[in-house]
Design a protein around this motif. Structure first.
Motif, PDB file in Angstrom:
ATOM      1  N   ALA A  84      62.319  -5.704  91.777  1.00 38.17           N
ATOM      2  CA  ALA A  84      60.852  -5.220  92.295  1.00 38.17           C
ATOM      3  C   ALA A  84      59.843  -5.869  90.947  1.00 38.17           C
ATOM      4  O   ALA A  84      58.619  -6.210  91.249  1.00 38.17           O
ATOM      5  CB  ALA A  84      60.792  -3.779  92.187  1.00 38.17           C
ATOM      6  N   ALA A  85      60.291  -5.782  89.877  1.00 40.90           N
ATOM      7  CA  ALA A  85      59.367  -6.200  88.776  1.00 40.90           C
ATOM      8  C   ALA A  85      59.028  -7.737  88.975  1.00 40.90           C
ATOM      9  O   ALA A  85      57.852  -8.206  88.742  1.00 40.90           O
ATOM     10  CB  ALA A  85      59.913  -6.004  87.488  1.00 40.90           C
ATOM     11  N   VAL A  86      59.938  -8.634  89.238  1.00 38.46           N
ATOM     12  CA  VAL A  86      59.781 -10.001  89.485  1.00 38.46           C
ATOM     13  C   VAL A  86      58.998 -10.057  90.578  1.00 38.46           C
ATOM     14  O   VAL A  86      57.976 -11.241  90.525  1.00 38.46           O
ATOM     15  CB  VAL A  86      61.062 -10.653  89.449  1.00 38.46           C
ATOM     16  N   ARG A  87      58.890  -9.321  91.500  1.00 38.84           N
ATOM     17  CA  ARG A  87      58.416  -9.617  92.801  1.00 38.84           C
ATOM     18  C   ARG A  87      56.867  -9.190  92.796  1.00 38.84           C
ATOM     19  O   ARG A  87      56.020  -9.627  93.264  1.00 38.84           O
ATOM     20  CB  ARG A  87      58.963  -8.959  94.063  1.00 38.84           C
ATOM     21  N   ALA A  88      56.713  -8.081  91.909  1.00 38.11           N
ATOM     22  CA  ALA A  88      55.258  -7.651  91.625  1.00 38.11           C
ATOM     23  C   ALA A  88      54.984  -7.476  90.315  1.00 38.11           C
ATOM     24  O   ALA A  88      54.708  -6.305  89.901  1.00 38.11           O
ATOM     25  CB  ALA A  88      55.088  -6.271  92.442  1.00 38.11           C
ATOM     26  N   PRO A  89      54.911  -8.552  89.522  1.00 39.35           N
ATOM     27  CA  PRO A  89      54.628  -8.606  88.048  1.00 39.35           C
ATOM     28  C   PRO A  89      53.393  -8.071  87.691  1.00 39.35           C
ATOM     29  O   PRO A  89      52.959  -7.435  86.630  1.00 39.35           O
ATOM     30  CB  PRO A  89      54.922 -10.075  87.489  1.00 39.35           C
ATOM     31  N   HIS A  90      52.267  -8.176  88.697  1.00 35.10           N
ATOM     32  CA  HIS A  90      51.008  -7.753  88.269  1.00 35.10           C
ATOM     33  C   HIS A  90      50.767  -6.318  88.420  1.00 35.10           C
ATOM     34  O   HIS A  90      49.741  -5.657  87.637  1.00 35.10           O
ATOM     35  CB  HIS A  90      50.106  -8.394  89.336  1.00 35.10           C
ATOM     36  N   ARG A  91      51.690  -5.636  88.910  1.00 29.66           N
ATOM     37  CA  ARG A  91      51.459  -4.188  88.789  1.00 29.66           C
ATOM     38  C   ARG A  91      52.452  -3.569  87.968  1.00 29.66           C
ATOM     39  O   ARG A  91      52.587  -2.252  87.531  1.00 29.66           O
ATOM     40  CB  ARG A  91      52.262  -3.611  90.219  1.00 29.66           C
ATOM     41  N   VAL A  92      53.557  -4.119  87.033  1.00 28.55           N
ATOM     42  CA  VAL A  92      54.132  -3.877  86.015  1.00 28.55           C
ATOM     43  C   VAL A  92      53.912  -4.110  84.468  1.00 28.55           C
ATOM     44  O   VAL A  92      53.541  -5.318  84.212  1.00 28.55           O
ATOM     45  CB  VAL A  92      55.674  -4.275  86.396  1.00 28.55           C
ATOM     46  N   ALA A  93      53.598  -3.385  83.800  1.00 29.34           N
ATOM     47  CA  ALA A  93      53.420  -3.296  82.349  1.00 29.34           C
ATOM     48  C   ALA A  93      54.584  -3.287  81.529  1.00 29.34           C
ATOM     49  O   ALA A  93      54.635  -4.154  80.743  1.00 29.34           O
ATOM     50  CB  ALA A  93      52.462  -2.662  81.780  1.00 29.34           C
ATOM     51  N   HIS A  94      55.425  -2.278  81.797  1.00 26.87           N
ATOM     52  CA  HIS A  94      56.560  -2.188  81.020  1.00 26.87           C
ATOM     53  C   HIS A  94      57.727  -1.955  82.146  1.00 26.87           C
ATOM     54  O   HIS A  94      57.838  -1.227  82.908  1.00 26.87           O
ATOM     55  CB  HIS A  94      56.630  -1.079  80.425  1.00 26.87           C
ATOM     56  N   LEU A  95      58.982  -2.687  81.562  1.00 25.32           N
ATOM     57  CA  LEU A  95      60.105  -2.701  82.496  1.00 25.32           C
ATOM     58  C   LEU A  95      61.288  -1.987  81.629  1.00 25.32           C
ATOM     59  O   LEU A  95      61.659  -2.532  80.497  1.00 25.32           O
ATOM     60  CB  LEU A  95      60.774  -3.845  83.030  1.00 25.32           C
ATOM     61  N   VAL A  96      61.544  -0.717  81.966  1.00 25.36           N
ATOM     62  CA  VAL A  96      62.826  -0.093  81.299  1.00 25.36           C
ATOM     63  C   VAL A  96      63.732  -0.168  81.750  1.00 25.36           C
ATOM     64  O   VAL A  96      64.027   0.575  82.962  1.00 25.36           O
ATOM     65  CB  VAL A  96      62.271   1.225  80.581  1.00 25.36           C
ATOM     66  N   LEU A  97      65.102  -0.296  81.236  1.00 30.69           N
ATOM     67  CA  LEU A  97      66.412  -0.166  81.687  1.00 30.69           C
ATOM     68  C   LEU A  97      67.100   0.970  81.087  1.00 30.69           C
ATOM     69  O   LEU A  97      67.414   0.843  79.895  1.00 30.69           O
ATOM     70  CB  LEU A  97      67.179  -1.247  81.927  1.00 30.69           C
ATOM     71  N   LEU A  98      67.799   1.726  81.921  1.00 32.70           N
ATOM     72  CA  LEU A  98      68.429   2.992  81.323  1.00 32.70           C
ATOM     73  C   LEU A  98      70.005   2.483  81.541  1.00 32.70           C
ATOM     74  O   LEU A  98      70.699   2.884  82.731  1.00 32.70           O
ATOM     75  CB  LEU A  98      68.152   4.161  81.603  1.00 32.70           C
TER      76      LEU A  98
END
Length: 228
Positions: A84-98
């Protein structure tokens, strides 16, 4: 602002103890249940795949008009969050993987996990890996777990650009008390040594949110604050 994506077999309810501390810290929090899981289990069908769940997240971002979110994914939900982050990078500031696998274009979740295909249309819930199994059994009773559509693990992932090329910051959190897993350990090592990732460890089992909710919330608040 946080969007929290749960892992396989569960639902948004696993974030219950994380949501309130984040709100008290001043963050707006969204925690969708992916189609066919959690309180949306009545929508389950064999044809649900990774793309279905990616669209769940993308539609939330679109219809709620969310921008500059901290997109958090746990385990399988981490793979969904990455796509989802790769598809909508303009909407994501931080990506956090737990404690999640690192998504790769053309690879399925099943191949990333290095587990044999279970066959059939559904995957039964595994035994959860926690530092306090009795407490996890109370917080994640079997009655609340869902069968996982097998297509979510079999479908090759589609990432049009490399995750590390995204304009958002990337944070990986390893569950330090997790039962050893070659696939998850490799993902953690990659994130720890790659310059585009920041890396943290939490003294918790893989299913960290129910038993260590306050620790997870505190770490997420820190990551969002540092990222801003």
């Amino acid at each position: 602002m946080f969007v929290l994506v749960h892992g396989a077999w569960t639902g948004a309810y696993v974030w219950r103890g994380v949501r309130e501390p984040l709100r008290q810290a001043g963050h707006e929090v969204f925690a969708p249940s992916l189609t066919g899981l959690g309180e949306r289990a009545h929508l389950a069908r064999p044809g649900i795949d990774v793309e279905t769940h990616v669209q769940d997240v993308l539609n939330l971002l679109r219809y709620e008009d969310l921008d500059r979110v901290a997109l958090v994914g746990h385990s399988y939900g981490g793979v969904v969050a990455q796509v989802a982050a790769v598809r909508a990078p303009h909407r994501v500031a931080h990506l956090v993987l737990l404690d999640a696998l690192l998504a790769r274009d053309g690879r399925s979740v099943q191949s990333l996990r290095r587990h044999p295909d279970p066959g059939g249309d559904w995957i039964a819930p595994p035994r959860f890996q926690g530092t306090d199994p009795a407490r996890l059994a109370r917080l994640l009773p079997a009655a609340r777990l869902s069968l996982q559509p097998a297509a979510t693990f079999r479908e090759p992932l589609s990432l049009p650009t490399a995750l590390e090329d995204g304009p958002f910051t990337r944070t990986y959190v390893r569950a330090a008390a997790r039962t050893p897993s070659a696939a998850y350990d490799e993902a953690a090592r990659t994130a720890r040594t790659h310059p585009s990732w920041s890396y943290h460890e939490l003294e918790a089992g893989h299913d960290m949110m129910p038993g260590h909710a306050s620790d997870v919330a505190r770490l997420l608040d820190y990551v969002a604050t540092v990222g801003d």
